[in-house]
Design a protein around this motif. Structure first.
Motif, short mmCIF file in Angstrom:
data_model
loop_
_atom_site.label_atom_id
_atom_site.label_comp_id
_atom_site.label_asym_id
_atom_site.label_seq_id
_atom_site.Cartn_x
_atom_site.Cartn_y
_atom_site.Cartn_z
N ASN A 18 70.03 8.99 63.70
CA ASN A 18 69.61 7.99 62.72
C ASN A 18 68.12 7.70 62.82
O ASN A 18 67.44 7.45 61.82
N ALA A 19 67.58 7.75 64.04
CA ALA A 19 66.15 7.51 64.23
C ALA A 19 65.31 8.59 63.55
O ALA A 19 64.21 8.32 63.07
N LEU A 20 65.83 9.82 63.49
CA LEU A 20 65.12 10.88 62.79
C LEU A 20 64.96 10.54 61.32
O LEU A 20 63.97 10.91 60.68
N THR A 21 65.95 9.85 60.78
CA THR A 21 65.97 9.56 59.35
C THR A 21 65.05 8.40 58.98
O THR A 21 64.19 8.52 58.10
N TRP A 22 65.23 7.24 59.64
CA TRP A 22 64.49 6.08 59.18
C TRP A 22 63.00 6.17 59.51
O TRP A 22 62.16 5.59 58.81
N GLN A 23 62.64 6.89 60.58
CA GLN A 23 61.21 7.03 60.89
C GLN A 23 60.47 7.76 59.77
O GLN A 23 59.26 7.57 59.59
#
Length: 227
Positions: A18-23
């Motif tokens: 998920n961190a890959l996405t929102w960053q």
């Protein structure tokens, strides 16, 4: 390696992917993309603020939990938001030398709907995990989740910096948004592996609107936490 966390590793993978996405989807690459297309400072600020401005959606969306359950609401929100990552991918394929107003508007609306469905999915997440995790492992789980999310977030920012340095602007943006889409897809399937918990008691939207001010303004530890 913690055997007590083994049944919940899919949740930790969700936090990582998920961190890959929102960053990328609501972070610096999105801001740079909007500026490249010719967005004004107001438009850039608006797009960046959607994740905060749409936080009240999380409160209202809790009325869905008794009807659909925690898992379905979470998966619905996280699955729907992924669709809107296709918009910046399409715009980066167009690679305009000079952006047009409709391109800016299209990107901003895609960010709006991305954040809208993100808020919808987030409305169930904390309560779902608190009900799913045994009390003895909650601290370790959430600490591990923050650790993995931090690693993924920093790694994504470093990768984005390298892509901007090494590739033409639109090729770099295309690659970054493909990474975001892959991360969103993997986070969805990671979340899907976790079991649901019993649905909460039925509530109405009216009770949500009535009770929210009470939680905000009544003397309590919760009120101090919110402020």
């Amino acid at each position: 390696s913690d055997p007590e966390l083994a049944p919940y590793r899919a949740g930790l993978l969700f936090g990582f992917f998920n961190a890959l996405t929102w960053q990328i989807g609501i972070g610096t690459p999105m801001v740079l993309f909007a500026e490249r297309l010719g967005a004004s400072s107001f438009q850039v600020g608006l797009a960046y603020s959607f994740v905060f401005l749409l936080t009240p959606v999380q409160v209202v969306a809790t009325a869905l939990l008794p009807h659909y359950g925690f898992k379905r609401v979470s998966l619905g929100g996280w699955g729907a938001r992924s669709l809107f990552l296709a918009v910046p991918i399409w715009l980066s394929l167009l690679a305009p030398e000079t952006g047009r107003p409709w391109m800016v508007a299209t990107l901003i609306w895609s960010v709006f709907f991305f954040c809208l469905f993100r808020s919808l999915g987030a409305s169930a997440m904390t309560a779902w995990f608190m009900g799913l995790l045994p009390p003895a492992v909650r601290g370790r789980y959430f600490a591990s989740d923050q650790f993995l999310s931090g690693i993924a977030g920093v790694g994504t920012l470093v990768a984005c910096s390298a892509l901007f340095a090494l590739l033409p602007i639109y090729t770099a943006l295309l690659t970054q948004y493909v990474i975001a889409l892959v991360g969103s897809t993997l986070s969805y399937y990671s979340l899907k592996q976790l079991p649901d918990i019993p649905r909460p008691a039925s509530i109405s939207l009216g009770s949500v609107f009535r009770d929210t001010p009470r939680h905000l303004f009544s003397p309590s530890p919760f009120r101090r936490y919110l402020w």
